[in-house]
Design an enzyme around this catalytic site. Structure first.
Site, PDB file in Angstrom:
ATOM      1  N   GLU A 128      59.364 -18.037 -27.526  1.00  0.00           N
ATOM      2  CA  GLU A 128      60.619 -17.295 -27.692  1.00  0.00           C
ATOM      3  C   GLU A 128      61.501 -17.440 -26.460  1.00  0.00           C
ATOM      4  O   GLU A 128      61.010 -17.296 -25.334  1.00  0.00           O
ATOM      5  CB  GLU A 128      60.310 -15.812 -27.948  1.00  0.00           C
ATOM      6  CG  GLU A 128      61.536 -15.014 -28.352  1.00  0.00           C
ATOM      7  CD  GLU A 128      61.183 -13.570 -28.694  1.00  0.00           C
ATOM      8  OE1 GLU A 128      61.763 -13.034 -29.645  1.00  0.00           O
ATOM      9  OE2 GLU A 128      60.336 -12.987 -28.009  1.00  0.00           O
ATOM     10  N   HIS A 306      54.051  -1.799 -29.983  1.00  0.00           N
ATOM     11  CA  HIS A 306      55.337  -2.510 -30.034  1.00  0.00           C
ATOM     12  C   HIS A 306      55.154  -3.853 -30.740  1.00  0.00           C
ATOM     13  O   HIS A 306      55.899  -4.198 -31.671  1.00  0.00           O
ATOM     14  CB  HIS A 306      55.840  -2.697 -28.599  1.00  0.00           C
ATOM     15  CG  HIS A 306      57.044  -3.558 -28.439  1.00  0.00           C
ATOM     16  ND1 HIS A 306      58.218  -3.105 -27.877  1.00  0.00           N
ATOM     17  CD2 HIS A 306      57.272  -4.869 -28.727  1.00  0.00           C
ATOM     18  CE1 HIS A 306      59.106  -4.081 -27.846  1.00  0.00           C
ATOM     19  NE2 HIS A 306      58.555  -5.169 -28.351  1.00  0.00           N
ATOM     20  N   GLU A 307      54.161  -4.636 -30.285  1.00  0.00           N
ATOM     21  CA  GLU A 307      53.963  -5.959 -30.876  1.00  0.00           C
ATOM     22  C   GLU A 307      53.522  -5.862 -32.329  1.00  0.00           C
ATOM     23  O   GLU A 307      53.905  -6.700 -33.162  1.00  0.00           O
ATOM     24  CB  GLU A 307      52.936  -6.747 -30.063  1.00  0.00           C
ATOM     25  CG  GLU A 307      53.289  -6.931 -28.599  1.00  0.00           C
ATOM     26  CD  GLU A 307      54.681  -7.490 -28.378  1.00  0.00           C
ATOM     27  OE1 GLU A 307      55.121  -8.341 -29.181  1.00  0.00           O
ATOM     28  OE2 GLU A 307      55.348  -7.077 -27.405  1.00  0.00           O
ATOM     29  N   HIS A 310      56.338  -5.551 -34.668  1.00  0.00           N
ATOM     30  CA  HIS A 310      57.012  -6.827 -34.907  1.00  0.00           C
ATOM     31  C   HIS A 310      56.451  -7.581 -36.103  1.00  0.00           C
ATOM     32  O   HIS A 310      57.133  -8.470 -36.640  1.00  0.00           O
ATOM     33  CB  HIS A 310      56.880  -7.721 -33.673  1.00  0.00           C
ATOM     34  CG  HIS A 310      57.904  -7.485 -32.624  1.00  0.00           C
ATOM     35  ND1 HIS A 310      59.245  -7.422 -32.907  1.00  0.00           N
ATOM     36  CD2 HIS A 310      57.785  -7.332 -31.270  1.00  0.00           C
ATOM     37  CE1 HIS A 310      59.917  -7.236 -31.776  1.00  0.00           C
ATOM     38  NE2 HIS A 310      59.053  -7.177 -30.773  1.00  0.00           N
ATOM     39  N   GLU A 329      63.733  -6.170 -31.444  1.00  0.00           N
ATOM     40  CA  GLU A 329      63.262  -5.610 -30.174  1.00  0.00           C
ATOM     41  C   GLU A 329      63.540  -4.116 -30.038  1.00  0.00           C
ATOM     42  O   GLU A 329      62.690  -3.360 -29.557  1.00  0.00           O
ATOM     43  CB  GLU A 329      63.856  -6.374 -28.995  1.00  0.00           C
ATOM     44  CG  GLU A 329      63.402  -7.825 -28.903  1.00  0.00           C
ATOM     45  CD  GLU A 329      61.887  -7.990 -28.809  1.00  0.00           C
ATOM     46  OE1 GLU A 329      61.166  -7.002 -28.537  1.00  0.00           O
ATOM     47  OE2 GLU A 329      61.416  -9.119 -29.026  1.00  0.00           O
TER      48      GLU A 329
END
Length: 854
Positions: A128, A306-307, A310, A329
């Site tokens: 990324e 958080h991940e 995603h 994000e």
């Protein structure tokens, strides 16, 4: 613009003319353990539909050896090191490319690391926003999703992982007679190129399984380097993983779509983590080799959650272009804290968010390079710069405000509709707003315009009038402009106002007022009239919105005397945030802020808050005080920290946080090195304090910075801790020695292309910038500005950014010189211009604060 950059309009033209069906990619890594082999082989077959005859496929820093289009061999004549031009037919096309990629030391593309403990080689990819093209030829833009068939040829005995489970393999021998194993992975669902991933090496692995309760089974894996396995608390990671999976499965209404869920902790990582579906990569700094605080574990939990968010926000539904980076994000940042509170032991996650993450946002949002949450991203270089405090922390704070505005149930209902409508595809802001509007039955267009499409923070300050122990008037003054043009915005706020009174030796909330601000400059609060006179008025109590909050005169006097007695951790951190923002803005003297930290902060029970307070206090001393006042005030803080350390509960997180602060301060304060030396030799270690590897290197760096330790002592320390972290820390400590020749040698190291890994660059820059040693670098300013074009051209962008940001001169004329350089180089890359603008702004802020504090 160089061809390594990809412009938004170029990407749009490709999207209009191409539909990519699949990639069949084979990576030849059998020679990876040979340090003489700088490159690896790659064979890629791309199947696509085209309505255009000419386009390009991306492949950076490699060699293209063989090109076949629709069965016909073509000469490789138009490849410039970044783009390979293609001639296509209308309709279906098959493009086959044999190429070589380059192993990385910058953390971009395919990063190669050799463990100094056992000489084992580890590889992992990081793409990324646009570094998959460093590993295999592809159309590098997020909206051209495709099915990926990934095969890896790797040395025997290696664990190899990709996005999907391994489905076949066996022995293989390359043309040089090197034997290994072929690993073929199941095809992915449709996926953006930057989300594909490979990790290969002799990883230590632990496994588990998550069950949804309604039939879904997901295999879990957790991997790390073998030399870290004894420190790897995989069970704690699996516990968090299952808690997150339980929450998201219920809340998102879309079953986990990626099959397995591996998490690999990798060395020399540029990020905290990356959400590759089915194979999430994390920095191995989350594996603690010595004592760590609860705040560190809370931060790791936040990142894990958080991940995981995603997997839906970003992977299942991907922003069509990087303008909408926030669509993944900001949401993942919000979910990390929200799910920590709702589903794990870390129910105080919003306290850490308010103190640490929002501080990042406020800082970023006041730079001249600030931008709306929905940013204008004209190219890939600009995208890379926008993984910042606006996109992450401000975006999450604004989502928290949105939840307060529409309600949590409607928020999740809208998210569920969004996933169903755009699964395995791409989306834009309008798509999400449509789903949220339908769920909440609210018109969010104006809300979006004011919050998501403007820049800069609001400020909210209470006005209080009292008589006879009662409030006669309460109002909130709002300053709300777009930071780019100064035009009035009038952002709406749904918030709480907390009224606090002294009750004996405690400061407690006596009243709470729900308040809606509609963007007017002054909003009266009639419901407050007649309430008991408060000692503290806290606008944005419970931190529901995003704004810099001021304090009225009485409230400021109260917190200076009684902040430590405020019984709510979130309220305390909001007050500390207000004090720090006033200090940064040169409204509150640094010494006043420092007085409050010494009087109240050193006893702070929330360790995330304590760590932020100590770091901010030291930063204020080093940057906002005139040079001649810094050592005295740093010494005052260091002695207060030492005294607090003696009284801290043995083995507590507070004890460890104070010891780390002492080590950091001792880099500037000569008197503190006696304490540092006593901690290192064990002669004066408080009961319960573990002087483990991380703390020892901090202490050793302080001794080096003060000239008390040299090469011999640091080599001895390396012998105690010879692993990756020890090697890296030693480099930083060596560069911290206060000698002109040391600085010159370190400067030369940093400017030698390919000489250092990303972690080593960071360590040496930190050592060079040891507090109080600016005079040893002052004569480097000329070289810094003259060398900027060379730095940007000769180093990978990850390294170049570190050099430009980390070596920005600390001289009185640095800001003016940066302006002059920018004026003389109008065609400089946008990312480089942004870094210089931010460096100049920080220099001017420091100069203004120093004048204020003179």
């Amino acid at each position: 613009m160089t061809t390594t950059n990809i412009a938004r309009d170029e990407a749009a033209r490709r999207s209009a003319g191409l539909t990519v069906e699949s990639y069949h990619t084979t990576l030849h890594l059998l020679g990876a353990t040979d340090p003489e082999q700088a490159r690896f082989g790659v064979h890629c077959v791309v199947q696509l539909e085209s309505t255009i005859e000419q386009t390009f496929i991306d492949f950076v820093d490699g060699a293209v050896n063989h090109l076949v289009v629709n069965g016909e061999v073509q000469k490789v004549v138009d490849y410039d090191g970044a783009r390979l031009q293609l001639s296509l037919e209308q309709g279906r096309n098959v493009v086959e490319i044999h190429a070589e990629g380059t192993y990385s030391r910058s953390g971009q593309g395919l990063h190669r690391f050799v463990d100094p403990i056992d000489q084992q080689t580890y590889l992992y990819t990081q793409y990324e926003p646009a570094d998959a093209r460093r590993v295999f030829p592809n159309f590098e833009q997020p909206d051209l999703k495709a099915v990926h068939h990934i095969t890896v040829l790797a040395p025997e005995g290696w664990q190899v992982r990709s996005n999907q489970p391994r489905v076949s393999g066996g022995p293989v021998t390359n043309d040089d007679g090197v034997t290994g194993v072929r690993h073929a992975f199941a095809p992915t669902p449709r996926l953006s190129t930057y989300l594909t991933c490979v990790a290969a090496g002799p990883w230590a692995e632990q496994t588990d399984r998550w069950s949804s309760g309604d039939g879904l089974e997901v295999e879990l894996g957790a991997l790390c380097r073998q030399s870290l396995a004894e420190h790897f608390d995989a069970e704690a990671i699996f516990t968090l993983t299952k808690q997150g999976m339980n929450f998201y499965h219920a809340a998102f209404g879309f079953p986990y779509p990626w099959g397995k869920y591996d998490q690999v902790f990798v060395p020399e990582y540029n990020l905290g983590a990356m959400e590759n579906p089915g194979l999430v990569t994390f920095t191995e700094h989350y594996i603690h080799r010595s004592a760590a605080t609860r705040a560190q574990y809370q931060n790791r939990a936040n990142t894990i959650l958080h991940e995981m968010a995603h997997m839906w926000f970003g992977d299942l539904v991907t922003p069509a272009w990087w303008d909408d980076l926030w669509l993944k994000e900001s949401f993942a940042e919000f979910m990390g804290a929200h799910v920590s509170v709702e589903a794990t032991e870390f129910t105080d996650a919003w306290v850490a968010f308010a103190g640490r993450r929002k501080d990042w946002a406020y800082n970023q949002d006041q730079l001249p390079t600030t931008h709306p949450i929905v940013a204008d991203i004209p190219d890939i270089e600009a995208a890379k710069q926008n993984f910042d405090g606006i996109t992450y922390a401000k975006g999450a704070a604004v989502l928290k405000q949105l939840v307060a505005h529409v309600g949590i149930d409607d928020f999740f209902a809208g998210a569920r509709d969004y996933f169903q409508a755009h699964a395995f595809g791409s989306a834009r802001l309008a798509d999400l707003l449509k789903a949220l509007e339908q769920a909440s039955q609210r018109d969010l267009q104006e809300w979006s315009r004011r919050w998501l499409q403007t820049a800069g923070p609001d400020s909210l300050v209470p006005q209080v009038e009292c008589a006879d122990g009662k409030i006669t008037r309460l109002a909130v003054r709002q300053h709300s402009v777009d930071a780019r043009d100064g035009q009035h915005v009038g952002r709406p706020h749904t918030l709480l106002v907390g009224l606090y009174r002294l009750d004996g030796d405690r400061l407690v909330r006596s009243d709470r007022i729900d308040l809606e601000l509609d963007g007017r400059e002054l909003t009266e609060v009639p419901s407050a009239v007649g309430l008991a006179e408060p000692d503290l008025v806290l606008v944005n109590d419970e931190d529901l919105t995003y704004a810099k909050v001021g304090l009225d005169e009485r409230s400021l006097a109260t917190v200076k005397q009684h902040l430590g007695s405020l019984d709510d951790a979130l309220a305390r951190v909001l007050v500390w945030s207000s004090l720090w923002n006033q200090t940064r803005d040169a409204v509150l003297p640094v010494v006043d802020h420092l007085d409050a930290v010494i009087a109240h902060g050193l006893a702070e029970s929330d360790i995330a808050t304590l760590s932020v307070l100590l770091a901010n206090a030291e930063f204020g001393i080093n940057h906002y005080l005139p040079e001649q006042r810094r050592e005295e005030q740093a010494g005052r803080l260091a002695e207060a920290v030492w005294q607090a350390l003696q009284g801290a509960e043995p083995g507590s997180d507070r004890q460890l946080a104070l010891a780390r602060s002492l080590a950091s301060l001792a880099r500037r304060v000569p008197a503190a090195t006696d304490h540092v030396g006593a901690l290192l030799d064990g002669s004066e270690v408080p009961d319960g304090l573990e002087v483990g590897s991380e703390l020892r290197w901090m202490l050793a760096t302080a001794m080096a910075a003060q000239g008390r330790w040299g090469v011999a002592e640091l080599d001895e320390e390396l012998a105690r801790d010879p692993g990756k972290d020890g090697v890296t820390a030693r480099l930083g400590a060596l560069a911290a020695r206060p000698e002109a020749q040391v600085k010159a040698e370190a400067w030369q190291q940093l400017h030698t292309p390919l000489a250092l890994s990303n972690d080593h660059v960071d360590a040496i820059i930190a050592g060079l910038n040891a507090p109080g040693q600016g005079h040893l670098l002052a004569d480097r300013a000329d070289g810094y500005f003259h060398g900027l074009p060379t730095v940007w051209q000769q180093h990978a962008i990850e390294i170049a950014q570190r050099l430009v940001r980390g070596l920005f001169p600390d001289t009185p004329d640095a800001a003016d010189r940066a302006d002059a350089w920018l004026q003389a180089h109008p065609q400089a890359p946008g990312a480089l211009r942004r870094l210089l603008l931010e460096g100049a702004d920080a220099a001017r802020r420091s100069a203004g604060a120093q004048d204020f504090n003179a």
